[in-house]
Scaffold this motif. Sequence first.
Motif, PDB file in Angstrom:
ATOM      1  N   ILE B  29       0.882  -1.170   0.000  1.00 55.35           N
ATOM      2  CA  ILE B  29       0.000   0.000   0.000  1.00 55.35           C
ATOM      3  C   ILE B  29       0.919   1.219   0.000  1.00 55.35           C
ATOM      4  O   ILE B  29       1.712   1.400   0.928  1.00 55.35           O
ATOM      5  CB  ILE B  29      -0.889   0.040   1.261  1.00 55.35           C
ATOM      6  CG1 ILE B  29      -1.669  -1.268   1.434  1.00 55.35           C
ATOM      7  CG2 ILE B  29      -1.815   1.254   1.227  1.00 55.35           C
ATOM      8  CD1 ILE B  29      -2.660  -1.571   0.349  1.00 55.35           C
ATOM      9  N   ARG B  30       0.827   2.030  -1.063  1.00 58.86           N
ATOM     10  CA  ARG B  30       1.725   3.177  -1.174  1.00 58.86           C
ATOM     11  C   ARG B  30       1.113   4.425  -0.545  1.00 58.86           C
ATOM     12  O   ARG B  30      -0.102   4.611  -0.561  1.00 58.86           O
ATOM     13  CB  ARG B  30       2.065   3.435  -2.644  1.00 58.86           C
ATOM     14  CG  ARG B  30       3.130   2.475  -3.174  1.00 58.86           C
ATOM     15  CD  ARG B  30       3.393   2.682  -4.656  1.00 58.86           C
ATOM     16  NE  ARG B  30       2.259   2.263  -5.473  1.00 58.86           N
ATOM     17  CZ  ARG B  30       2.033   0.996  -5.849  1.00 58.86           C
ATOM     18  NH1 ARG B  30       2.860   0.031  -5.477  1.00 58.86           N
ATOM     19  NH2 ARG B  30       0.986   0.700  -6.580  1.00 58.86           N
ATOM     20  N   GLU B  33      -1.902   7.067  -1.843  1.00 60.24           N
ATOM     21  CA  GLU B  33      -2.774   6.431  -2.832  1.00 60.24           C
ATOM     22  C   GLU B  33      -4.051   5.915  -2.193  1.00 60.24           C
ATOM     23  O   GLU B  33      -4.080   5.574  -1.012  1.00 60.24           O
ATOM     24  CB  GLU B  33      -2.053   5.235  -3.478  1.00 60.24           C
ATOM     25  CG  GLU B  33      -1.060   5.644  -4.529  1.00 60.24           C
ATOM     26  CD  GLU B  33      -0.595   4.470  -5.383  1.00 60.24           C
ATOM     27  OE1 GLU B  33       0.167   4.731  -6.315  1.00 60.24           O
ATOM     28  OE2 GLU B  33      -0.960   3.309  -5.113  1.00 60.24           O
ATOM     29  N   THR B  35      -6.296   2.765  -2.320  1.00 54.15           N
ATOM     30  CA  THR B  35      -6.334   1.375  -2.764  1.00 54.15           C
ATOM     31  C   THR B  35      -7.736   0.852  -2.521  1.00 54.15           C
ATOM     32  O   THR B  35      -8.244   0.971  -1.410  1.00 54.15           O
ATOM     33  CB  THR B  35      -5.334   0.521  -1.965  1.00 54.15           C
ATOM     34  OG1 THR B  35      -4.023   1.058  -2.164  1.00 54.15           O
ATOM     35  CG2 THR B  35      -5.382  -0.934  -2.403  1.00 54.15           C
ATOM     36  N   THR B 200      -3.714   8.518   2.549  1.00 55.30           N
ATOM     37  CA  THR B 200      -3.551   7.123   2.158  1.00 55.30           C
ATOM     38  C   THR B 200      -4.774   6.356   2.640  1.00 55.30           C
ATOM     39  O   THR B 200      -5.108   6.401   3.828  1.00 55.30           O
ATOM     40  CB  THR B 200      -2.293   6.535   2.820  1.00 55.30           C
ATOM     41  OG1 THR B 200      -1.189   7.404   2.544  1.00 55.30           O
ATOM     42  CG2 THR B 200      -2.009   5.134   2.307  1.00 55.30           C
ATOM     43  N   GLN B 216      -6.366   4.786  -7.161  1.00 49.60           N
ATOM     44  CA  GLN B 216      -5.201   4.652  -8.040  1.00 49.60           C
ATOM     45  C   GLN B 216      -4.834   3.180  -8.165  1.00 49.60           C
ATOM     46  O   GLN B 216      -4.299   2.736  -9.169  1.00 49.60           O
ATOM     47  CB  GLN B 216      -3.985   5.404  -7.461  1.00 49.60           C
ATOM     48  CG  GLN B 216      -4.037   6.907  -7.601  1.00 49.60           C
ATOM     49  CD  GLN B 216      -4.760   7.544  -6.431  1.00 49.60           C
ATOM     50  OE1 GLN B 216      -4.644   7.080  -5.300  1.00 49.60           O
ATOM     51  NE2 GLN B 216      -5.514   8.590  -6.689  1.00 49.60           N
ATOM     52  N   HIS B 217      -5.120   2.459  -7.115  1.00 46.14           N
ATOM     53  CA  HIS B 217      -4.637   1.081  -6.995  1.00 46.14           C
ATOM     54  C   HIS B 217      -5.843   0.186  -6.736  1.00 46.14           C
ATOM     55  O   HIS B 217      -6.636   0.461  -5.841  1.00 46.14           O
ATOM     56  CB  HIS B 217      -3.650   1.042  -5.818  1.00 46.14           C
ATOM     57  CG  HIS B 217      -3.016  -0.289  -5.585  1.00 46.14           C
ATOM     58  ND1 HIS B 217      -2.396  -0.598  -4.393  1.00 46.14           N
ATOM     59  CD2 HIS B 217      -2.883  -1.383  -6.352  1.00 46.14           C
ATOM     60  CE1 HIS B 217      -1.909  -1.827  -4.446  1.00 46.14           C
ATOM     61  NE2 HIS B 217      -2.200  -2.328  -5.634  1.00 46.14           N
ATOM     62  N   VAL B 219      -7.266  -3.768  -6.145  1.00 44.17           N
ATOM     63  CA  VAL B 219      -6.907  -5.140  -5.806  1.00 44.17           C
ATOM     64  C   VAL B 219      -8.166  -5.983  -5.878  1.00 44.17           C
ATOM     65  O   VAL B 219      -9.163  -5.671  -5.232  1.00 44.17           O
ATOM     66  CB  VAL B 219      -6.304  -5.218  -4.381  1.00 44.17           C
ATOM     67  CG1 VAL B 219      -5.970  -6.663  -4.018  1.00 44.17           C
ATOM     68  CG2 VAL B 219      -5.067  -4.334  -4.267  1.00 44.17           C
ATOM     69  N   GLU B 229      -4.256  -7.321  -9.717  1.00 46.12           N
ATOM     70  CA  GLU B 229      -3.895  -6.104  -8.995  1.00 46.12           C
ATOM     71  C   GLU B 229      -3.243  -5.149  -9.965  1.00 46.12           C
ATOM     72  O   GLU B 229      -2.571  -5.578 -10.908  1.00 46.12           O
ATOM     73  CB  GLU B 229      -2.911  -6.479  -7.882  1.00 46.12           C
ATOM     74  CG  GLU B 229      -2.472  -5.321  -7.069  1.00 46.12           C
ATOM     75  CD  GLU B 229      -1.190  -5.574  -6.286  1.00 46.12           C
ATOM     76  OE1 GLU B 229      -0.817  -4.662  -5.551  1.00 46.12           O
ATOM     77  OE2 GLU B 229      -0.568  -6.648  -6.439  1.00 46.12           O
ATOM     78  N   GLY B 230      -3.445  -3.869  -9.765  1.00 44.88           N
ATOM     79  CA  GLY B 230      -2.761  -2.922 -10.616  1.00 44.88           C
ATOM     80  C   GLY B 230      -3.408  -1.552 -10.554  1.00 44.88           C
ATOM     81  O   GLY B 230      -4.220  -1.283  -9.666  1.00 44.88           O
ATOM     82  N   ARG B 231      -3.016  -0.698 -11.515  1.00 45.63           N
ATOM     83  CA  ARG B 231      -3.647   0.611 -11.585  1.00 45.63           C
ATOM     84  C   ARG B 231      -5.114   0.403 -11.923  1.00 45.63           C
ATOM     85  O   ARG B 231      -5.462  -0.455 -12.732  1.00 45.63           O
ATOM     86  CB  ARG B 231      -2.971   1.473 -12.651  1.00 45.63           C
ATOM     87  CG  ARG B 231      -1.527   1.867 -12.284  1.00 45.63           C
ATOM     88  CD  ARG B 231      -0.821   2.484 -13.480  1.00 45.63           C
ATOM     89  NE  ARG B 231      -1.721   3.363 -14.234  1.00 45.63           N
ATOM     90  CZ  ARG B 231      -1.975   4.639 -13.915  1.00 45.63           C
ATOM     91  NH1 ARG B 231      -1.383   5.175 -12.872  1.00 45.63           N
ATOM     92  NH2 ARG B 231      -2.794   5.361 -14.642  1.00 45.63           N
TER      93      ARG B 231
END
Lengths: 213, 261
Positions: B29-30, B33, B35, B200, B216-217, B219, B229-231
Amino acid sequence: MTWELVVLLGWGAVMTAALSIVSITVGLAIGVLICAASLSRVAPLKWFGRVYVSFFRGVPLLVLLLLIYHVLPQLGLDVPGVVAALIGLTLCTSAYQAETLRGGFVNVAPGLMEAGRMVGLNARQILLRIRAPIALRLTLPALVNEAIMILKASSLVSVVGVGDLTRTAQNLASSTFLPLEMFAVAGAYYLLLNIVVGYGGSGLGRLLGLRPA
Amino acid sequence: MSDTLAITLRGVVKRYGSNTVLRGIDLDIRHGEVTCLIGPSGSGKSTLLRCMAFLEEHDAGLIRVAGDPLGFDAARNRLPQTEIARVRRNIGMVFQQFNLWPHMTALGNVAEGLRQVLRLPKRQAQERAMAHLTRVGLADRASYYPSQLSGGQQQRVAIARALAMDPKIVLFDEPTSSLDPELTGEVLNVMRSLADDGMTMVVVTHEIGFAAHVAQHLVFLDEGQVALEGRAGDVFAQPWHPRLRQFLETYLDRGASVLLG
Ligand SMILES: Nc1ncnc2c1ncn2[C@@H]1O[C@H](COP(=O)(O)OP(=O)(O)OP(=O)(O)O)[C@@H](O)[C@H]1O
Ligand SMILES: [Mg+2]
């Protein structure tokens, strides 16, 4: 039927009220401890709490009163009937109150405690600030109910010679030959006391800042 | 540890008895962003989110929050309670059922942690709590009890309560699922503005529209594993994955149709 008789019955009502108030408050204090024991993770404590509750809930109050009244002198404790009555009423109501409180505690939604953990409250704070107040809020109506039950059940103490409202009414009924009037007035006194308890309970709820769900 | 990662999960396993609910989750988890965790019912989304808060204890694997191990260290020694609490301080949580404390006002709910945990003086705590209620648009409801608020308002108070503790990461478990449809918008708007401010966020949601537009993310969890998983744009652009396609089709009537070619 004279005012004099009404006043005599009034003294019986005072005895009934005093017995009830003392046994309910002392019973609550003991009930909290027994509830804590039942919820404890320490096995012997939990076991003690459970046995205590099943015993004092399981034995009829009348039998309990007679038992105490006859057992205490055997132990060399020559106590007046009032003390035996108080002990019996207190033990009985403490078991009911412990069980009521336990029900309140286990019914606090776990999510409310998790929310506490997530804002960083520690275990003690979660207990004192969240779980206990909510449990009390959940159980206050049942506790008021229990107070009313004990007030009425206290009429059983006449078997150990305590001059409570019922006993006084019985005595006066046979000496005046006015049973109907005596028991009607006694009933009215019980009703009055219970109305006071009911209002007292709601007042207590407001005082504690408890709001209906 | 890399300080660009808010939460990392490595090989996280969670079992309930013989039922393995999470089967080795690897996930990053960035910071900054949003998620979104999506997936069929029972796929383990809530369990995964709750593991990130250590409300559920994972049975194997390692979870790090802002670089620090959560609950267990790499050698699987249980960390002391104070350490768990310290690491958890980075995380706020918003629940599906709001979980507001019914005996406290909206302001009281938000101020509780400020008073009891941060030990702020009463006035300062109330001012800060008020600022957070204002942020979610509920300054005028500060003295209301949860039972006097609509579901959407309750959830916004719950968001304010989480934000008041100044978390680095906020976890949301289906924050709008127990709301009437007309009340979901106000909660999603608050979340969107939070995302715009760079918070976040990890959001379990069935609101595919929110996931498509805000995350942005993305899952996609299936049977306790990260299936895709991805953008967000990339994942939705290729719903060739049979399980994802099947999942999205279930939500066609919720506005996901635009995403399927
Ligand atoms: N406390 C628990 N005890 C036992 N099994 C559990 C528990 N919590 C969850 N499970 C099981 O774990 C699996 C995953 O549950 P989880 O709640 O994480 O799914 P989910 O993806 O959030 O589903 P939903 O979309 O319905 O919320 C399910 O099979 C569920 O029955
Ligand atoms: Mg779930």
